[in-house]
Design a protein around this motif. Sequence first.
Motif: not given
Length: 240
Positions: A89, A93, A99, A114, A119-120, A122
């Motif tokens: 990930v 970035k 992502v 997440a 990670v925001h 999904w």
Amino acid sequence: MKYRATVFDVDGVLLTFKSSWEFVHKSLGTSGSLDDMKKYFRGEISYEEWCRRDWERWKSAKKDLTREDVLRIMERVVDYVHPNAANSVNLVKRRGMAVGLLSAGLEASTAKVAELLGVHLWLANPCYECKPVVEPKNKALGLKKLLEKLDIGLKEVIYVGDSLIDVPAMLASGCSIGVRDPQIKKFSTVWIEDLSLFEEALLQCVNHPSSVKPQPDEEQHKYRYGEGEHFDWVGLLDLD
């Protein structure tokens, strides 16, 4: 091609187990039905019915099963995050790409992953309501829905998947990275044996787009031309 995002499948890619549904089954001492899976992909039962049947199996082990019980079970997924998930990930970035996570599994596990990986963006399916957000038959549509939040086109994304269910999303994306399962190698732009090799695959997509293997377009690979109900799941999954 300049890629603006990389989207990861969750179960089997960022998590070391193959299915969050099966994770719940094993935790409760129940098991899923291969016959129900085949009926779903043959179009004989809906996602809602498949989900309902699994819930009934879970309730056979715990009659008063609630959403909170499932959430507590999914708290344990932290022990199954792939050792190279965070690094993968972060590699994306650092290249300035967004992502996303896309799962046809349960949102309880996807939300936990997440959170752990920062990670925001999904999408996954609710564990307390049998309505699909990401239809297992149509992850290409799920990918499109996810990318609309960023105003990014399908060909501007790198998709990372590990199973035949990922094939529609892999074929719809600009570059696809197949992980682990040899069955998806012929549908992948780049294929790697394990997520620990992700950096090499990412570099192939980003730096050498003209040298990566093109998607197959022979008649035997007609899967690329359809999605959802029109996708040849019976042929791909050998459901006869």
